[in-house]
Design a protein around this motif. Sequence first.
Motif, short mmCIF file in Angstrom:
data_model
loop_
_atom_site.label_atom_id
_atom_site.label_comp_id
_atom_site.label_asym_id
_atom_site.label_seq_id
_atom_site.Cartn_x
_atom_site.Cartn_y
_atom_site.Cartn_z
N VAL A 13 0.67 -0.98 0.07
CA VAL A 13 -0.09 0.03 -0.19
C VAL A 13 0.91 1.27 -0.02
CG1 VAL A 13 -1.72 1.23 1.30
CG2 VAL A 13 -2.15 -1.24 0.87
N VAL A 14 1.94 1.34 0.84
CA VAL A 14 2.91 2.40 0.86
C VAL A 14 3.31 2.54 -0.66
CG1 VAL A 14 5.06 3.16 1.42
CG2 VAL A 14 3.63 2.29 3.35
N ILE A 15 4.04 1.49 -1.32
CA ILE A 15 4.38 1.69 -2.63
C ILE A 15 3.31 2.11 -3.75
CG2 ILE A 15 5.11 0.23 -4.59
CD1 ILE A 15 6.79 -1.37 -2.38
N VAL A 16 2.05 1.70 -3.39
CA VAL A 16 1.09 2.08 -4.39
C VAL A 16 0.87 3.63 -4.24
CG1 VAL A 16 -1.61 2.08 -4.91
CG2 VAL A 16 -0.08 0.00 -4.91
N SER A 29 -0.69 17.06 -11.67
CA SER A 29 -0.63 16.66 -10.53
C SER A 29 0.93 15.89 -10.17
CB SER A 29 -1.47 15.41 -10.15
OG SER A 29 -2.82 15.93 -10.03
N THR A 30 1.35 15.87 -8.99
CA THR A 30 2.61 15.20 -8.64
C THR A 30 2.70 14.04 -7.89
OG1 THR A 30 4.97 15.68 -8.55
CG2 THR A 30 3.61 17.09 -7.16
N ALA A 31 3.46 13.29 -7.90
CA ALA A 31 3.53 12.09 -6.84
C ALA A 31 4.51 12.29 -6.04
CB ALA A 31 3.48 10.78 -7.41
N LEU A 32 4.66 11.66 -4.97
CA LEU A 32 5.78 11.96 -4.16
C LEU A 32 7.19 11.02 -4.70
CD1 LEU A 32 6.85 12.91 -1.11
CD2 LEU A 32 6.36 10.70 -0.43
N LEU A 33 7.11 10.24 -5.36
CA LEU A 33 8.04 9.32 -5.89
C LEU A 33 8.76 10.33 -7.04
CD1 LEU A 33 10.09 6.95 -5.82
CD2 LEU A 33 8.54 5.71 -7.09
N ILE A 34 7.83 10.71 -7.95
CA ILE A 34 8.01 11.16 -9.31
C ILE A 34 7.66 12.66 -9.33
CG2 ILE A 34 8.46 10.91 -11.75
CD1 ILE A 34 7.88 8.15 -11.46
N GLY A 43 10.72 10.52 -1.85
CA GLY A 43 10.01 9.19 -2.44
C GLY A 43 10.79 7.86 -2.58
N ALA A 44 12.16 8.06 -2.70
CA ALA A 44 13.16 6.96 -2.91
C ALA A 44 13.61 6.65 -1.71
CB ALA A 44 14.67 7.49 -3.83
N VAL A 45 13.46 7.51 -0.69
CA VAL A 45 13.81 6.84 1.01
C VAL A 45 12.30 6.01 1.38
CG1 VAL A 45 14.19 7.44 3.37
CG2 VAL A 45 15.46 8.52 1.48
N VAL A 46 11.27 6.52 1.03
CA VAL A 46 9.86 5.64 1.45
C VAL A 46 9.83 4.53 0.67
CG1 VAL A 46 7.49 5.93 1.22
CG2 VAL A 46 8.56 7.85 2.13
N LEU A 47 10.35 4.52 -0.75
CA LEU A 47 10.12 3.18 -1.43
C LEU A 47 11.37 2.14 -0.83
CD1 LEU A 47 9.28 1.36 -3.76
CD2 LEU A 47 11.16 2.50 -5.17
N LEU A 48 12.32 2.72 -0.43
CA LEU A 48 13.33 1.79 0.23
C LEU A 48 12.93 1.33 1.56
CD1 LEU A 48 16.39 0.61 0.23
CD2 LEU A 48 17.07 2.57 1.37
N LEU A 49 12.17 2.21 2.47
CA LEU A 49 11.73 1.81 3.66
C LEU A 49 10.42 0.71 3.75
CD1 LEU A 49 11.78 5.06 5.62
CD2 LEU A 49 13.20 3.25 6.46
N ALA A 50 9.73 0.76 2.62
CA ALA A 50 8.62 -0.23 2.15
C ALA A 50 9.33 -1.45 1.75
CB ALA A 50 8.01 0.57 1.25
N LEU A 51 10.35 -1.48 1.10
CA LEU A 51 10.83 -2.60 0.45
C LEU A 51 11.59 -3.39 1.67
CD1 LEU A 51 12.32 -1.47 -3.04
CD2 LEU A 51 10.35 -2.91 -2.40
N TRP A 67 9.70 -0.92 12.61
CA TRP A 67 10.86 0.48 12.27
C TRP A 67 10.59 1.04 11.10
CZ3 TRP A 67 11.24 0.84 17.05
CH2 TRP A 67 11.44 -0.15 18.03
N PRO A 68 10.69 0.20 9.99
CA PRO A 68 10.46 1.07 8.81
C PRO A 68 9.13 1.83 8.51
CG PRO A 68 11.13 -1.13 8.27
CD PRO A 68 10.88 -1.15 9.63
N GLY A 69 8.22 1.27 9.55
CA GLY A 69 6.90 1.90 9.46
C GLY A 69 6.53 3.15 9.95
N ILE A 70 7.42 3.15 11.29
CA ILE A 70 7.58 4.46 12.18
C ILE A 70 8.33 5.45 11.26
CG2 ILE A 70 8.75 5.28 14.17
CD1 ILE A 70 8.00 2.92 15.66
N ALA A 71 9.43 4.90 10.48
CA ALA A 71 10.45 5.89 9.77
C ALA A 71 9.37 6.25 8.69
CB ALA A 71 11.41 5.11 9.22
N VAL A 72 8.87 5.70 7.83
CA VAL A 72 8.10 6.12 6.82
C VAL A 72 6.71 7.03 7.41
CG1 VAL A 72 5.82 5.58 5.31
CG2 VAL A 72 8.15 4.08 5.31
N ILE A 73 6.22 7.01 8.58
CA ILE A 73 5.38 7.84 9.02
C ILE A 73 5.76 9.27 9.43
CG2 ILE A 73 3.97 8.62 11.04
CD1 ILE A 73 2.36 6.73 9.38
#
Length: 149
Positions: A13-16, A29-34, A43-51, A67-73
């Motif tokens: 869901v984070v990646i979507v 419109s703009t997305a966080l990743l691109i 966006g790259a850091v959030v993608l890495l944390l989700a992975l 831990w990655p969930g807290i970092a993403v928040i």
Amino acid sequence: MDKKYIALIGAAVVIVGLFLPVASSTNMSTALLIQGEGVSWQGAVVLLLALIGAVLAFMGRTKHAVWPGIAVIGLLAWSYFDAQGRLDRMAAMISGPDVPPDFAAMLSQRLPHLNLLGWGVMGAGALLMIVAGAMAWKGSAEAPPPAAA
């Protein structure tokens, strides 16, 4: 549902959410990743944390997906408030005393606004990762000790 699957769903869901709009104006419109011409570092850091959260769940270390969930928040909160501050500063510049009122009204209509769709989906995915990790921590604390042979 198994905690592992909840963490995997949260990471997905984070990646979507990375591809959903986080800021919109009248014609784009703009997305966080691109953003614009390339990939944003947030966006790259959030993608890495989700992975990382997904890999931890696959490896059977679901409790550490918290831990990655807290970092993403945390990163999402920082990015949201930073973007809101930038938009507020742009709005203040537009409504300055040197700007004619008609021109200021036209510019304020074209000013982008934050779109809560992308932010909400990424936040929900991160919360799922945190919940799965918390459930795994609770489950490991309640597990009976191994039987002595």
